[in-house]
Design a protein around this motif. Structure first.
Motif, PDB file in Angstrom:
ATOM      1  N   ASP A  39       0.817  -1.224   0.000  1.00  0.00           N
ATOM      2  CA  ASP A  39       0.000   0.000   0.000  1.00  0.00           C
ATOM      3  C   ASP A  39       0.847   1.268   0.000  1.00  0.00           C
ATOM      4  O   ASP A  39       0.361   2.348   0.310  1.00  0.00           O
ATOM      5  N   GLY A  40       2.135   1.143  -0.304  1.00  0.00           N
ATOM      6  CA  GLY A  40       2.993   2.327  -0.327  1.00  0.00           C
ATOM      7  C   GLY A  40       3.759   2.486   0.976  1.00  0.00           C
ATOM      8  O   GLY A  40       3.653   1.644   1.889  1.00  0.00           O
ATOM      9  N   PRO A  41       4.550   3.524   1.094  1.00  0.00           N
ATOM     10  CA  PRO A  41       5.373   3.748   2.298  1.00  0.00           C
ATOM     11  C   PRO A  41       4.516   3.821   3.558  1.00  0.00           C
ATOM     12  O   PRO A  41       3.401   4.353   3.545  1.00  0.00           O
ATOM     13  N   THR A  42       5.040   3.270   4.620  1.00  0.00           N
ATOM     14  CA  THR A  42       4.349   3.318   5.914  1.00  0.00           C
ATOM     15  C   THR A  42       5.265   3.943   6.959  1.00  0.00           C
ATOM     16  O   THR A  42       6.486   3.868   6.865  1.00  0.00           O
ATOM     17  N   VAL A  43       4.647   4.551   7.928  1.00  0.00           N
ATOM     18  CA  VAL A  43       5.382   5.178   9.032  1.00  0.00           C
ATOM     19  C   VAL A  43       4.921   4.536  10.328  1.00  0.00           C
ATOM     20  O   VAL A  43       3.729   4.571  10.662  1.00  0.00           O
ATOM     21  N   GLU A  44       5.867   3.925  11.050  1.00  0.00           N
ATOM     22  CA  GLU A  44       5.536   3.234  12.291  1.00  0.00           C
ATOM     23  C   GLU A  44       6.233   3.929  13.464  1.00  0.00           C
ATOM     24  O   GLU A  44       7.461   3.879  13.565  1.00  0.00           O
ATOM     25  N   PRO A  45       5.483   4.588  14.329  1.00  0.00           N
ATOM     26  CA  PRO A  45       6.111   5.214  15.504  1.00  0.00           C
ATOM     27  C   PRO A  45       6.587   4.132  16.469  1.00  0.00           C
ATOM     28  O   PRO A  45       5.954   3.087  16.611  1.00  0.00           O
ATOM     29  N   PRO A  46       7.718   4.341  17.131  1.00  0.00           N
ATOM     30  CA  PRO A  46       8.218   3.335  18.074  1.00  0.00           C
ATOM     31  C   PRO A  46       7.374   3.312  19.342  1.00  0.00           C
ATOM     32  O   PRO A  46       6.731   4.302  19.684  1.00  0.00           O
ATOM     33  N   ASP A  47       7.350   2.151  20.001  1.00  0.00           N
ATOM     34  CA  ASP A  47       6.674   2.120  21.298  1.00  0.00           C
ATOM     35  C   ASP A  47       7.551   2.841  22.312  1.00  0.00           C
ATOM     36  O   ASP A  47       8.729   3.105  22.069  1.00  0.00           O
ATOM     37  N   TRP A  48       6.970   3.159  23.466  1.00  0.00           N
ATOM     38  CA  TRP A  48       7.677   3.994  24.437  1.00  0.00           C
ATOM     39  C   TRP A  48       8.958   3.344  24.944  1.00  0.00           C
ATOM     40  O   TRP A  48       9.962   4.010  25.175  1.00  0.00           O
ATOM     41  N   LEU A  49       8.954   1.997  25.076  1.00  0.00           N
ATOM     42  CA  LEU A  49      10.135   1.313  25.565  1.00  0.00           C
ATOM     43  C   LEU A  49      11.278   1.404  24.563  1.00  0.00           C
ATOM     44  O   LEU A  49      12.421   1.733  24.921  1.00  0.00           O
ATOM     45  N   ALA A  50      10.977   1.160  23.305  1.00  0.00           N
ATOM     46  CA  ALA A  50      12.000   1.250  22.265  1.00  0.00           C
ATOM     47  C   ALA A  50      12.519   2.678  22.144  1.00  0.00           C
ATOM     48  O   ALA A  50      13.716   2.901  21.963  1.00  0.00           O
ATOM     49  N   ALA A  51      11.611   3.642  22.260  1.00  0.00           N
ATOM     50  CA  ALA A  51      12.017   5.047  22.154  1.00  0.00           C
ATOM     51  C   ALA A  51      12.972   5.423  23.287  1.00  0.00           C
ATOM     52  O   ALA A  51      13.998   6.071  23.067  1.00  0.00           O
ATOM     53  N   CYS A  52      12.647   5.002  24.509  1.00  0.00           N
ATOM     54  CA  CYS A  52      13.480   5.350  25.666  1.00  0.00           C
ATOM     55  C   CYS A  52      14.847   4.677  25.604  1.00  0.00           C
ATOM     56  O   CYS A  52      15.878   5.323  25.805  1.00  0.00           O
ATOM     57  N   LEU A  53      14.865   3.378  25.318  1.00  0.00           N
ATOM     58  CA  LEU A  53      16.132   2.657  25.312  1.00  0.00           C
ATOM     59  C   LEU A  53      17.001   3.037  24.119  1.00  0.00           C
ATOM     60  O   LEU A  53      18.230   3.095  24.232  1.00  0.00           O
ATOM     61  N   THR A  54      16.366   3.307  22.984  1.00  0.00           N
ATOM     62  CA  THR A  54      17.138   3.760  21.828  1.00  0.00           C
ATOM     63  C   THR A  54      17.709   5.145  22.096  1.00  0.00           C
ATOM     64  O   THR A  54      18.868   5.432  21.776  1.00  0.00           O
ATOM     65  N   GLY A  55      16.907   6.007  22.686  1.00  0.00           N
ATOM     66  CA  GLY A  55      17.382   7.352  23.034  1.00  0.00           C
ATOM     67  C   GLY A  55      18.525   7.298  24.029  1.00  0.00           C
ATOM     68  O   GLY A  55      19.529   8.004  23.881  1.00  0.00           O
ATOM     69  N   LEU A  56      18.397   6.449  25.057  1.00  0.00           N
ATOM     70  CA  LEU A  56      19.454   6.312  26.054  1.00  0.00           C
ATOM     71  C   LEU A  56      20.729   5.766  25.421  1.00  0.00           C
ATOM     72  O   LEU A  56      21.836   6.221  25.725  1.00  0.00           O
ATOM     73  N   SER A  57      20.575   4.823  24.522  1.00  0.00           N
ATOM     74  CA  SER A  57      21.736   4.262  23.827  1.00  0.00           C
ATOM     75  C   SER A  57      22.410   5.321  22.961  1.00  0.00           C
ATOM     76  O   SER A  57      23.646   5.405  22.912  1.00  0.00           O
ATOM     77  N   ALA A  58      21.615   6.131  22.285  1.00  0.00           N
ATOM     78  CA  ALA A  58      22.168   7.179  21.429  1.00  0.00           C
ATOM     79  C   ALA A  58      22.941   8.203  22.267  1.00  0.00           C
ATOM     80  O   ALA A  58      24.017   8.670  21.869  1.00  0.00           O
ATOM     81  N   ILE A  59      22.415   8.552  23.430  1.00  0.00           N
ATOM     82  CA  ILE A  59      23.100   9.498  24.317  1.00  0.00           C
ATOM     83  C   ILE A  59      24.421   8.892  24.804  1.00  0.00           C
ATOM     84  O   ILE A  59      25.444   9.581  24.861  1.00  0.00           O
ATOM     85  N   THR A  60      24.393   7.611  25.131  1.00  0.00           N
ATOM     86  CA  THR A  60      25.606   6.940  25.593  1.00  0.00           C
ATOM     87  C   THR A  60      26.671   6.922  24.502  1.00  0.00           C
ATOM     88  O   THR A  60      27.856   7.198  24.761  1.00  0.00           O
ATOM     89  N   VAL A  61      26.258   6.610  23.272  1.00  0.00           N
ATOM     90  CA  VAL A  61      27.191   6.608  22.148  1.00  0.00           C
ATOM     91  C   VAL A  61      27.730   8.016  21.912  1.00  0.00           C
ATOM     92  O   VAL A  61      28.930   8.214  21.663  1.00  0.00           O
ATOM     93  N   ALA A  62      26.858   9.018  22.008  1.00  0.00           N
ATOM     94  CA  ALA A  62      27.275  10.408  21.790  1.00  0.00           C
ATOM     95  C   ALA A  62      28.276  10.846  22.855  1.00  0.00           C
ATOM     96  O   ALA A  62      29.278  11.501  22.545  1.00  0.00           O
ATOM     97  N   TRP A  63      28.008  10.498  24.104  1.00  0.00           N
ATOM     98  CA  TRP A  63      28.946  10.838  25.189  1.00  0.00           C
ATOM     99  C   TRP A  63      30.309  10.210  24.952  1.00  0.00           C
ATOM    100  O   TRP A  63      31.350  10.878  25.064  1.00  0.00           O
TER     101      TRP A  63
END
Length: 315
Positions: free
Chosen positions: A280-304
């Protein structure tokens, strides 16, 4: 270190509860209560809003300076006392007992306010009242979830006592002997001679406490953090380039680094876009809150980590 205090107490108390075989719900509950008690001493920083109001209209650096200069008038004193911590923990434990126990808690709270008045005058009372009220509220929450008074006292004591030691890496050492005229620690604990590396090490220590809390949650619930972290967390490595743009952070000038590196965590909230294999064409899937938090925390750790490596190379 605001978050780090709570995360450390959560990890310690929740970890012990998991080790002793408590159910996931019970272990996480006592962990959260410990985190609440560990964060409570920083209620005294609320007084800093007086300085922010006075500096309204200034730039971000002016407001930040006003916040800390005003807050430090009363920060890390009565609420960070190892002498008063047992009394505050006892107050919280008594709230959920008998009517006589609640009366004793109120009397103990009044005594703590009187001690603050004697030692620090009206300014001490301004921060002691919300500190005492906050402890009573946490005691009420503990009673509501069925935690007996002895455990409330133990959990509260761990949270309150652990907090001042976390502050030894930033700012002036807390007045842990308050209201006694005794200095337990006179100088800040230096993690590195270079002020920027010291700040980066302290930030890393806070990240470590948060990851420890995540591991405790995983041990209690069976959650595997690695499966919830999206590959885009590696984008945090690009933050290394900011070593050329962001002023070298120190305890006196940490805001540009802290706010910008935390901003990297927003990558965790980015939706997943599927272009291939979708009829049906491109789809956009928002992450669940757990994935968003842990991915964000991981990104901050990598950035630090990326920034720290870049700073060592460039510096």
């Amino acid at each position: 270190m605001f978050v780090g205090h709570a995360a450390f107490a959560f990890a310690v108390v929740g970890g012990v509860a998991v080790w002793r075989g408590w159910t996931a719900e019970r272990a996480l509950t006592v962990g959260l209560l410990a985190g609440g008690f560990a964060a409570l001493p920083d209620v005294d920083i609320a007084y800093a809003l007086v300085g922010v109001a006075a500096a309204a209209g200034g730039d971000a650096l002016t407001l930040a300076t006003a916040f800390w200069s005003t807050g430090n008038l009363v920060h890390r004193a009565v609420t960070h006392s190892l002498v008063l911590a047992p009394a505050v923990a006892l107050l919280a434990a008594l709230v959920g007992t008998t009517r006589g126990g609640r009366f004793a808690a109120a009397a103990l709270g009044a005594l703590l306010v009187a001690v603050a008045w004697t030692a620090s005058g009206p300014l001490g009372v301004v921060v002691t009242v919300p500190f005492v009220v906050g402890a009573a509220l946490l005691g009420g929450v503990a009673d509501a979830v069925g935690l007996p008074a002895p455990k409330v006292f133990a959990v509260g004591l761990v949270g309150l006592v652990s907090h001042p030691f976390g502050d030894l890496f930033t700012g002036d050492p807390p007045a842990m002997g308050y209201p006694l005229d005794a200095t337990l620690v006179a100088e800040r604990v230096a993690l590195a001679a270079d002020p920027t590396l010291h700040l980066l090490a302290a930030f890393g220590a806070e990240l470590a406490t948060i990851w420890a809390a995540v591991l405790v949650v995983g041990a209690a619930t069976g959650l595997r953090a690695r499966t919830a972290v999206a590959p885009r967390a590696t984008l945090g490595a690009g933050y290394a380039a900011s070593v050329l743009l962001v002023p070298a952070p120190t305890l006196d000038l940490s805001y540009p680094f802290v706010f910008s590196v935390l901003g990297v965590g927003l990558v965790g909230a980015l939706p997943r876009v599927r272009v291939v294999g979708t009829p049906d064409g491109p789809t956009v899937e928002p992450p669940d809150w757990l994935a968003a938090c842990l991915t964000g925390l991981s990104a901050i750790t990598v950035a630090w980590l990326a920034y720290a490596v870049a700073y060592v190379i460039v510096g």
